[in-house]
Scaffold this active site. Structure first.
Site, PDB file in Angstrom:
ATOM      1  NE  ARG A   1      15.968 -83.727  11.521  1.00  0.00           N
ATOM      2  CZ  ARG A   1      15.005 -83.528  10.722  1.00  0.00           C
ATOM      3  NH1 ARG A   1      14.731 -82.373   9.815  1.00  0.00           N
ATOM      4  NH2 ARG A   1      14.416 -84.567  10.127  1.00  0.00           N
TER       5      ARG A   1
ATOM      6  CG  HIS B   1      12.093 -80.101  12.630  1.00  0.00           C
ATOM      7  ND1 HIS B   1      13.054 -79.285  12.207  1.00  0.00           N
ATOM      8  CD2 HIS B   1      10.940 -79.410  13.020  1.00  0.00           C
ATOM      9  CE1 HIS B   1      12.608 -77.986  12.477  1.00  0.00           C
ATOM     10  NE2 HIS B   1      11.177 -78.041  12.983  1.00  0.00           N
TER      11      HIS B   1
ATOM     12  CE1 TYR C   1      12.401 -85.325   6.831  1.00  0.00           C
ATOM     13  CE2 TYR C   1      10.299 -85.504   7.762  1.00  0.00           C
ATOM     14  CZ  TYR C   1      11.652 -85.047   7.614  1.00  0.00           C
ATOM     15  OH  TYR C   1      12.012 -84.836   9.212  1.00  0.00           O
TER      16      TYR C   1
END
Ligand SMILES: Cc1ncc(C[n+]2csc(CCOP(=O)(O)OP(=O)(O)O)c2C)c(N)n1
Ligand SMILES: [Mg+2]
Length: 382
Positions: free
Chosen positions: A276, A280, A289
């Site tokens: 990805r 998100h 993160y």
């Protein structure tokens, strides 16, 4: 073929109790690849593919237009035209390769990120945006394109797909069903149940897991101790890991799994190993993160660039082709922008429609309450 290992993650605090769970036990699974990140064609003993120039250019066009549409949707969210957007950036090959393996009479159960598959099914991209603008609950008729509505309840569509596939088998049809889901969804009970039922009933379904390495901020290491495709073995059907950034391999592997389903040999789990590239959703900030080096390492495996390199080197596409495609992309962006901005706001009470086909007393009561609530503003204004 060797495996692509994920680059270093940002250091995390870990205790002795959890450190053993950090790495999958089999760290070197096989990965089906037909086009390397450098754009070199390689062969695989189990997955041959022979595509014409037209077909190769078609796959490239699909990926470029899907990426352009996706970028436009992200921009529209930033401009306040959409409430949210879930980008597919980086997953174009997994979606176009698998999407182009489908027959018209196959049925697709997507998650919320399958914009490339929707494109392959012929769903108008502007129809995908209504839900993200908050003006409808879906925006397309699933049966027009055999493409179910987007599903946000993680993993639940694998059960819908399994039930549908069991029905297809009972009808004696030779079509197949495909369920898309993510690495995070693989931890859901619904997915485990769908694996059990589809195996036992030999349902003609392909489970297409896009392992994009992250479930929001949770890395795949937190979902599994074995490579995801190996889980299939425990349920009694085959699993295969494919280079999810290689459109040719995704096409070949999915085609083979669909044919197997059509022959009545039951389900297959395809794990498309991809990444990805973006957040998100537009509500997320991945810099909190994950490490920049990881994202950079995956940029080098970009699905579109590798096919472009191949098309150029083999002289399958020339400069005029790429220029025309750029123009087509821009036209698509413009069409999407205009369509979103001109979407009419729905009547607020319309949100109670379509909950039940024939109405329901509880929904009627809620509609009446909401109507009274709305009317109270008009009274205040007087
Ligand atoms: C049943 C359920 N639990 C939690 C959520 C919240 N949620 C939305 S997306 C997501 C992560 C899904 O990750 P993955 O399956 O890897 O798919 P990806 O978003 O990476 O495509 C979660 C937990 C949800 N929508 N449904
Ligand atoms: Mg994921």
């Amino acid at each position: 073929m060797t495996v692509e290992s994920t680059a270093a993650r940002k250091p995390r605090r870990s205790s002795k109790r959890t450190s053993a769970a950090k790495k999958p036990q089999n760290a070197e699974p096989q990965l089906v690849q037909l086009l390397t990140p450098e754009g070199e064609r390689v062969e695989h003993p189990d997955y041959a593919i022979d595509l014409s120039g037209d077909e190769l250019r078609g796959l490239y066009r699909d990926m470029v237009l899907t990426r352009r549409f996706d970028a436009e949707a992200t921009a529209l969210q930033r401009q306040g035209e959409l409430g949210l957007w879930a980008s597919l950036l980086g997953q174009e090959a997994a979606q176009i390769g698998s999407g182009r393996a489908l027959r018209d009479d196959d049925y697709v159960f997507p998650t919320y990120r399958e914009h490339g598959v929707a494109w392959c099914r012929g769903v108008d991209p502007t129809n995908l945006l209504g839900m993200f603008r908050g003006v409808n609950h879906g925006g397309w008729d699933p049966n027009s394109n055999n493409f179910h509505l987007y599903t946000i309840v993680i993993g639940s569509q694998t059960l819908h797909a399994t039930g549908y596939a069991m029905g297809v088998a009972k009808d004696g049809a030779d079509s197949a069903v495909i369920a898309y889901f993510g690495d995070g969804a693989s931890s859901q009970g619904d997915v485990a149940e769908s694996f059990t039922f589809s195996a036992v009933y030999n349902a003609p379904v392909v489970f297409f897991c896009q392992n994009n390495q992250w479930a929001i901020s949770e890395p795949t290491e937190k979902q599994t101790r074995v490579p995801l495709y190996q889980r299939a073995q425990g349920y009694g059907f085959p699993g295969v890991r494919v280079d999810g950034n290689d459109v040719l391999a995704c096409l070949a592997v999915t085609r083979s799994a669909l044919e197997r389903a059509r022959r009545g040999e039951g389900p297959t789990l395809v794990e498309a190993f991809t990444y990805r590239m973006g957040a998100h959703t537009t509500s997320d900030d991945p810099t909190k993160y994950r490490a920049d080096e990881e994202t950079a390492a995956w940029e080098a495996k970009d699905p579109i660039l590798r096919l472009r390199t191949y098309l150029e080197k083999q002289e399958i596409a020339d400069a005029a082709y790429f220029t025309a495609l750029d123009e087509e992309s821009e036209a698509l962006g413009k069409r999407v922008r205009e369509a979103v901005r001109s979407m009419p706001d729905p009547e607020p009470l319309a949100m109670f429609d379509h909950t039940y086909a024939d109405g329901n007393p509880l929904v009627d009561e809620e509609r009446a309450q909401f109507a009274a609530y709305q009317a109270s503003f008009a009274e205040e204004g007087n």
